[in-house]
Design an enzyme around this catalytic site. Structure first.
Site, mmCIF file in Angstrom:
data_model
loop_
_atom_site.group_PDB
_atom_site.id
_atom_site.type_symbol
_atom_site.label_atom_id
_atom_site.label_comp_id
_atom_site.label_asym_id
_atom_site.label_seq_id
_atom_site.Cartn_x
_atom_site.Cartn_y
_atom_site.Cartn_z
ATOM 1 N N CYS A 1 -59.726 92.803 73.086
ATOM 2 C CA CYS A 1 -58.574 92.378 73.901
ATOM 3 C C CYS A 1 -57.783 93.565 74.471
ATOM 4 O O CYS A 1 -57.382 93.546 75.636
ATOM 5 C CB CYS A 1 -57.659 91.439 73.118
ATOM 6 S SG CYS A 1 -57.044 92.125 71.573
ATOM 7 N N HIS B 1 -53.588 90.762 68.279
ATOM 8 C CA HIS B 1 -53.966 90.322 69.634
ATOM 9 C C HIS B 1 -53.063 90.996 70.665
ATOM 10 O O HIS B 1 -51.960 91.435 70.352
ATOM 11 C CB HIS B 1 -53.850 88.796 69.750
ATOM 12 C CG HIS B 1 -54.533 88.225 70.973
ATOM 13 N ND1 HIS B 1 -55.760 88.669 71.417
ATOM 14 C CD2 HIS B 1 -54.144 87.259 71.851
ATOM 15 C CE1 HIS B 1 -56.108 87.989 72.506
ATOM 16 N NE2 HIS B 1 -55.143 87.126 72.784
ATOM 17 N N ASP C 1 -54.442 85.971 79.267
ATOM 18 C CA ASP C 1 -54.993 86.169 77.923
ATOM 19 C C ASP C 1 -56.487 86.474 78.043
ATOM 20 O O ASP C 1 -57.225 85.688 78.646
ATOM 21 C CB ASP C 1 -54.782 84.887 77.103
ATOM 22 C CG ASP C 1 -55.117 85.063 75.630
ATOM 23 O OD1 ASP C 1 -56.020 85.867 75.309
ATOM 24 O OD2 ASP C 1 -54.480 84.389 74.798
#
Length: 420
Positions: A201, A333, A354
């Site tokens: 991520c 995250h 995202d």
């Protein structure tokens, strides 16, 4: 306590002499005499004396000595048992720490199990085994991936472009509950692929931020060697280059100065080092504890509103700013902030890209007749962000070479601005 008989251990009280004579005469033998005086012999050593009281005191000393050495033995045994217990606990603790460390290494991709390439191939083989991918497709995708790795350029297979422009159009016509909205300059969305699912991520958010900077001519000079979006292994090498230049030595040592070929997670500090090494001026802001009821972070929302609305004060309902998006990190995250809504009831709502969202989901936002239901993917209200801590990296212009060198020196101990 009554003196005990040294021979049988019974309590003999003041009548020790009578007790010795009555019970143990055969051991004592007849008391001898010296110069006509009667002699008494100690039953525990060869001492003889003429006074039975002295003998009693003497025997008592023997008994005390005996008890003392018993106590010493008990103490030594207790200490030995305690030492053994301490050692057992220590070795269990060490074993637990080793297992925890291995778990963390696995979790953060530092366990030498390979990086993007190895995971990509392993996941594709799994897809073939399960009948979800044909062998010829496997070979084609493997060749594409090897080409992307060799060139250092992302293959663009997880990219969705045009979402910000579609949002601009959507908000022009939306008149339900949004009073005003501020949007970033154009940003491409990138999502995780077979090669970085579960750990990529941070890299994907860097690609999103970079996609916006590449569309902004102010950054042409800093990015003249980075005109295309780099692949994840290439980004890992770029961060290693920043460390070699001297950025964030403490952070670098956490990764043993090596990211390439690993599945290591990165965070705000690595993004800061990488951007600063490219002469992009940015700052880390640390919202280190909640600032609202029930673990919420209203100060984070206010900071982001201020970031977008500064220099964009006009009365327009939809403000398409020239501001780059913001990198947003929390434990485990990270996402990319691409805008903020102010509702008619004055509440604020962030718009987030995202990396966990697929292209299929993102492409719903591009439909002309969109009813706005796809926006659920992006919208995050104050009540939705309840992690203990959030950090953001916000871009704020370009650095001169001197400023870059000064920031490199300052990053020997990398600090963030804390709010509150």
């Amino acid at each position: 306590p009554s003196p005990q008989c040294p021979l049988c251990g019974e309590a003999a009280g003041p009548e020790l002499e009578e007790h010795l004579r009555a019970r143990h005469r055969h051991l004592l033998g007849d008391p001898g005499t010296r110069n006509g005086e009667q002699l008494y012999e100690c039953p525990m050593c060869s001492l003889t004396c003429t006074n039975i009281q002295i003998l009693e005191e003497h025997v008592e000393l023997h008994l005390e000595e005996h008890n003392f050495s018993e106590d010493i033995r008990d103490l030594e045994l207790a200490q030995q048992l305690q030492t053994e217990e301490d050692e057992r606990q220590r070795s269990e603790e060490e074993k637990r720490e080793r297992e925890e460390f291995k778990k963390l290494q696995r979790q953060y991709g530092l366990d030498n199990s390979g990086g993007f390439k190895q995971q990509f191939l392993k996941n594709m083989e799994r897809e073939v085994d399960r009948g979800r991918m044909l062998p010829f497709e496997y070979h084609k995708r493997k060749a594409d991936m090897m080409e992307s790795l060799a060139s250092g350029i992302d293959d663009g297979k997880t990219k969705t472009s045009g979402v910000i422009e579609a949002l601009c159009k959507y908000y022009q016509n939306e008149n339900k509950d949004v009073r005003r909205v501020w949007l970033s300059a154009g940003v491409d969305h990138f999502h995780s692929s077979l090669g970085d699912r579960g750990w990529g991520c941070g890299y994907r958010n860097f690609q999103m931020l970079l996609s916006s900077l590449l569309q902004n001519s102010s950054f042409n000079d800093c990015l003249r060697d980075t005109t295309l979006i780099p692949s994840i292994p290439k980004i890992q090498s770029m961060i290693e280059d920043a460390w070699r230049e001297g950025f964030d030595p403490h952070g670098a040592s956490h990764f043993n100065n090596r990211l390439h070929g690993s599945k290591a997670w990165i965070g705000a500090c690595e993004i800061y080092s990488l951007l600063t090494s490219l002469r992009i001026k940015c700052q880390i802001i640390d919202f280190h504890k909640p600032t609202g009821p029930m673990g919420t972070h209203p100060r984070l929302f206010e900071w982001i509103l201020h970031y977008y609305s500064t220099d964009n004060e006009g009365g327009a309902k939809v403000v398409c700013t020239s501001k780059p998006p913001i990198y947003l990190q929390h434990q485990g995250h990270s996402r990319t902030v691409v805008g903020i809504e102010e509702k008619k009831n004055k509440t604020l709502c962030l718009l987030l890209f995202d990396p966990g969202c697929s292209s299929q989901q993102m492409q719903k936002l591009l439909k002309q007749n969109s009813d706005g239901s796809g926006l659920k993917l992006l919208r995050k209200f104050v009540g939705s962000l309840k992690e203990k801590q959030y950090q953001i990296v916000a871009v704020d212009g370009v650095l001169s070479l001197e400023e870059k060198a000064a920031r490199c020196r300052a990053s020997q101990v990398l600090t963030a601005e804390k709010i509150p």
